[in-house]
Design a protein around this motif. Structure first.
Motif, PDB file in Angstrom:
ATOM      1  N   ILE A  66       0.829  -1.201   0.000  1.00 39.88           N
ATOM      2  CA  ILE A  66       0.000   0.000   0.000  1.00 39.88           C
ATOM      3  C   ILE A  66       0.866   1.255   0.000  1.00 39.88           C
ATOM      4  O   ILE A  66       0.544   2.262  -0.653  1.00 39.88           O
ATOM      5  CB  ILE A  66      -0.938  -0.007   1.229  1.00 39.88           C
ATOM      6  CG1 ILE A  66      -1.941  -1.162   1.116  1.00 39.88           C
ATOM      7  CG2 ILE A  66      -1.684   1.316   1.375  1.00 39.88           C
ATOM      8  CD1 ILE A  66      -2.794  -1.369   2.334  1.00 39.88           C
ATOM      9  N   ALA A  67       1.988   1.192   0.704  1.00 35.91           N
ATOM     10  CA  ALA A  67       2.871   2.351   0.791  1.00 35.91           C
ATOM     11  C   ALA A  67       3.744   2.527  -0.444  1.00 35.91           C
ATOM     12  O   ALA A  67       4.367   3.575  -0.618  1.00 35.91           O
ATOM     13  CB  ALA A  67       3.753   2.225   2.033  1.00 35.91           C
ATOM     14  N   SER A  68       3.798   1.529  -1.302  1.00 38.82           N
ATOM     15  CA  SER A  68       4.665   1.566  -2.476  1.00 38.82           C
ATOM     16  C   SER A  68       3.991   2.289  -3.630  1.00 38.82           C
ATOM     17  O   SER A  68       2.847   2.733  -3.550  1.00 38.82           O
ATOM     18  CB  SER A  68       5.011   0.142  -2.906  1.00 38.82           C
ATOM     19  OG  SER A  68       3.885  -0.466  -3.533  1.00 38.82           O
ATOM     20  N   SER A  69       4.687   2.357  -4.741  1.00 40.07           N
ATOM     21  CA  SER A  69       4.108   2.957  -5.947  1.00 40.07           C
ATOM     22  C   SER A  69       2.943   2.142  -6.487  1.00 40.07           C
ATOM     23  O   SER A  69       2.152   2.635  -7.291  1.00 40.07           O
ATOM     24  CB  SER A  69       5.191   3.097  -7.027  1.00 40.07           C
ATOM     25  OG  SER A  69       5.741   1.819  -7.350  1.00 40.07           O
ATOM     26  N   GLU A  70       2.808   0.894  -6.032  1.00 41.70           N
ATOM     27  CA  GLU A  70       1.667   0.076  -6.435  1.00 41.70           C
ATOM     28  C   GLU A  70       0.374   0.531  -5.760  1.00 41.70           C
ATOM     29  O   GLU A  70      -0.721   0.211  -6.217  1.00 41.70           O
ATOM     30  CB  GLU A  70       1.932  -1.398  -6.096  1.00 41.70           C
ATOM     31  CG  GLU A  70       3.083  -2.017  -6.846  1.00 41.70           C
ATOM     32  CD  GLU A  70       2.785  -2.209  -8.325  1.00 41.70           C
ATOM     33  OE1 GLU A  70       1.603  -2.131  -8.708  1.00 41.70           O
ATOM     34  OE2 GLU A  70       3.736  -2.428  -9.090  1.00 41.70           O
ATOM     35  N   ALA A  71       0.516   1.249  -4.628  1.00 37.73           N
ATOM     36  CA  ALA A  71      -0.626   1.837  -3.912  1.00 37.73           C
ATOM     37  C   ALA A  71      -1.702   0.800  -3.578  1.00 37.73           C
ATOM     38  O   ALA A  71      -2.891   1.075  -3.676  1.00 37.73           O
ATOM     39  CB  ALA A  71      -1.220   2.989  -4.713  1.00 37.73           C
ATOM     40  N   GLY A  72      -1.259  -0.389  -3.195  1.00 40.61           N
ATOM     41  CA  GLY A  72      -2.209  -1.407  -2.755  1.00 40.61           C
ATOM     42  C   GLY A  72      -2.803  -2.258  -3.858  1.00 40.61           C
ATOM     43  O   GLY A  72      -3.769  -2.984  -3.615  1.00 40.61           O
ATOM     44  N   ARG A  73      -2.212  -2.209  -5.034  1.00 37.01           N
ATOM     45  CA  ARG A  73      -2.782  -2.978  -6.152  1.00 37.01           C
ATOM     46  C   ARG A  73      -2.807  -4.472  -5.835  1.00 37.01           C
ATOM     47  O   ARG A  73      -3.749  -5.177  -6.190  1.00 37.01           O
ATOM     48  CB  ARG A  73      -1.972  -2.722  -7.430  1.00 37.01           C
ATOM     49  CG  ARG A  73      -2.539  -3.432  -8.662  1.00 37.01           C
ATOM     50  CD  ARG A  73      -1.876  -2.922  -9.918  1.00 37.01           C
ATOM     51  NE  ARG A  73      -0.476  -3.268  -9.988  1.00 37.01           N
ATOM     52  CZ  ARG A  73      -0.004  -4.393 -10.533  1.00 37.01           C
ATOM     53  NH1 ARG A  73      -0.836  -5.282 -11.032  1.00 37.01           N
ATOM     54  NH2 ARG A  73       1.294  -4.628 -10.585  1.00 37.01           N
ATOM     55  N   HIS A  74      -1.784  -4.969  -5.168  1.00 36.00           N
ATOM     56  CA  HIS A  74      -1.745  -6.389  -4.805  1.00 36.00           C
ATOM     57  C   HIS A  74      -2.496  -6.650  -3.501  1.00 36.00           C
ATOM     58  O   HIS A  74      -3.182  -7.664  -3.365  1.00 36.00           O
ATOM     59  CB  HIS A  74      -0.292  -6.855  -4.682  1.00 36.00           C
ATOM     60  CG  HIS A  74       0.498  -6.665  -5.939  1.00 36.00           C
ATOM     61  ND1 HIS A  74       0.253  -7.374  -7.091  1.00 36.00           N
ATOM     62  CD2 HIS A  74       1.530  -5.805  -6.220  1.00 36.00           C
ATOM     63  CE1 HIS A  74       1.102  -6.986  -8.029  1.00 36.00           C
ATOM     64  NE2 HIS A  74       1.884  -6.031  -7.530  1.00 36.00           N
ATOM     65  N   SER A  75      -2.352  -5.732  -2.549  1.00 39.38           N
ATOM     66  CA  SER A  75      -2.987  -5.942  -1.245  1.00 39.38           C
ATOM     67  C   SER A  75      -4.500  -6.037  -1.356  1.00 39.38           C
ATOM     68  O   SER A  75      -5.138  -6.782  -0.610  1.00 39.38           O
ATOM     69  CB  SER A  75      -2.607  -4.799  -0.289  1.00 39.38           C
ATOM     70  OG  SER A  75      -1.227  -4.835   0.004  1.00 39.38           O
ATOM     71  N   PHE A  76      -5.084  -5.266  -2.274  1.00 38.55           N
ATOM     72  CA  PHE A  76      -6.535  -5.267  -2.424  1.00 38.55           C
ATOM     73  C   PHE A  76      -6.991  -6.016  -3.674  1.00 38.55           C
ATOM     74  O   PHE A  76      -8.050  -5.738  -4.225  1.00 38.55           O
ATOM     75  CB  PHE A  76      -7.059  -3.829  -2.448  1.00 38.55           C
ATOM     76  CG  PHE A  76      -6.910  -3.121  -1.132  1.00 38.55           C
ATOM     77  CD1 PHE A  76      -7.738  -3.424  -0.067  1.00 38.55           C
ATOM     78  CD2 PHE A  76      -5.920  -2.165  -0.946  1.00 38.55           C
ATOM     79  CE1 PHE A  76      -7.601  -2.785   1.152  1.00 38.55           C
ATOM     80  CE2 PHE A  76      -5.770  -1.518   0.269  1.00 38.55           C
ATOM     81  CZ  PHE A  76      -6.611  -1.826   1.327  1.00 38.55           C
TER      82      PHE A  76
END
Length: 405
Positions: A66-76
């Motif tokens: 979530i804190a990365s440049s992915e902005a939670g793309r994998h987490s959610f």
């Protein structure tokens, strides 16, 4: 940060450090993955599990995404949810489509209780040995003309198969039991009960939270129509991330009492009369517990890496030591002694001494057990060792002696 997943042998090409040369688990190494075991003798898996360092790592990775440049793309990602479903199904023995990722045992029991096609005058059978979460969900049915029949325990605290089946009549629609009773620790005879329910066309519901992750039996081999289990005990998940197994034959015997996104076979919200999802997905509502499911998946991988067969053997051996320790200091064991009639829980009768007092005194000694129904409950798991058990009975004998003076 060290990678506990790699340390546990869940990744990489080298032989797992969790295994000895003969292929059996290295219980000392495994214990080292549970930091709390350095500080306390934790014999309370029946209340909640200690979590391995792997769980912390899973949570760290979830927040880091979530804190990365992915902005939670994998987490959610729903892909992660489906990965959890597949791993949980593989670890505990079921087809992924039969698994609903529900919050806890009580949610699963409520889904059945409220979604079942009851008719006035029907009844269901439970026992007085059931946990609150296999008791309270059924209670409101009385307002709908459904009788809740509660089978009493015998003088030893046991609820026999014969007592359960004798309470059934022609209007019984559901029989619901704990696989392992939370207080006494009695293990139900699933084979006998499932065969009986199948012959009588009764929906057989099992609360498996005290056995799942302890005993080596596949979910799809229970003979049950529904198996409910919160995740925060031997699944080594967290609260809010459990499972509900629904046998294919039982899928349409009760309907989801709620509906939301993922309940149906379409995401087109303009469909006037959508069809329910064709599998256990239909019992999941809205956004899932993404963080909890990430931990649930990692812990299921860990359990699979050790193996349920090895876990059951370890718990069997440790609980034998608990029973021997009780015998040695003259404390009555209430739990059945035969392994096929018990699991990881051992209930002790303190002969009139307050179990609550002894629980508190042992906690001051760094030993965690539980007072349940007026008795002391010790529940070992694979991260325990022989020293934990010896420490329990050394201090228990001391405190009992002090209490009786």
């Amino acid at each position: 940060m060290n990678d506990p997943k790699a340390e546990a042998g869940l990744v990489g090409e080298h032989p797992s450090p969790l295994l000895l040369a003969d292929g059996t688990p290295n219980w000392r190494k495994i214990r080292g993955l549970f930091p709390a075991t350095e500080k306390i003798a934790y014999l309370d898996i029946a209340r909640k599990a200690l979590l391995p360092a792997l769980a912390e790592e899973a949570a760290y990775e979830w927040f880091a995404d979530i804190a990365s440049s992915e902005a939670g793309r994998h987490s959610f990602s729903m892909d992660g949810v489906e990965a959890t479903r597949r791993q949980v199904a593989a670890t505990f023995g079921a087809a992924p489509e039969t698994i609903a990722l529900v919050k806890n045992t009580s949610e699963a029991i409520n889904i059945v209780a409220q979604g079942f096609d009851w008719r006035d005058g029907d009844n269901l059978v439970i026992s007085e040995a059931e946990h609150e979460n296999n008791t309270f969900p059924w209670r409101p049915l009385a307002h709908r003309g459904i009788e809740v029949r509660i089978v009493p325990a015998d003088p030893s605290g046991m609820v026999t198969t014969e007592a359960l089946t004798a309470t059934v009549d022609a209007r019984t629609r559901i029989l619901s039991v704990a696989w392992v009773a939370y207080g006494l620790g009695q293990r139900a005879d699933l084979d006998a009960l499932s065969a009986f329910c199948r012959a009588q066309d009764i929906l057989f519901v099992v609360d498996a939270i005290q056995g799942l992750g302890v005993l080596d039996r596949r979910l799809d081999d229970f003979g049950a129509d529904v198996v409910a289990a919160g995740g925060h005990k031997a699944q080594m998940s967290v609260t809010g991330a459990g499972l509900m197994y629904v046998a294919p034959r039982a899928l349409n015997r009760f309907l989801p009492p709620f509906a939301a996104k993922y309940s149906f076979d379409t995401l087109d919200r303009t469909v006037a009369d959508p069809v329910y999802a064709p599998d256990a997905h239909r019992f999941e509502y809205g956004n899932p517990n993404f963080l909890g499911l990430a931990i649930q998946r990692r812990s299921a991988e860990f359990i699979a890496a050790i193996g349920l067969h090895a876990i059951e053997e370890r718990v069997h051996a440790l609980t034998d030591l608990v029973i021997e320790g009780a015998d040695r200091i003259g404390v009555k064991v209430r739990t059945p002694r035969a392994w096929d009639e018990r699991a990881g829980i051992v209930s002790l009768d303190l002969g009139g001494v307050s179990a609550e007092r002894i629980e508190a005194e042992l906690a001051e000694d760094g030993i965690r057990v539980a007072a349940k129904d007026g008795h002391l409950r010790a529940a070992a798991h694979f991260y325990n060792n022989e020293e934990d058990v010896a420490r329990l009975f050394d201090r228990l004998q001391h405190h009992l002696s002090q209490a009786r003076q």
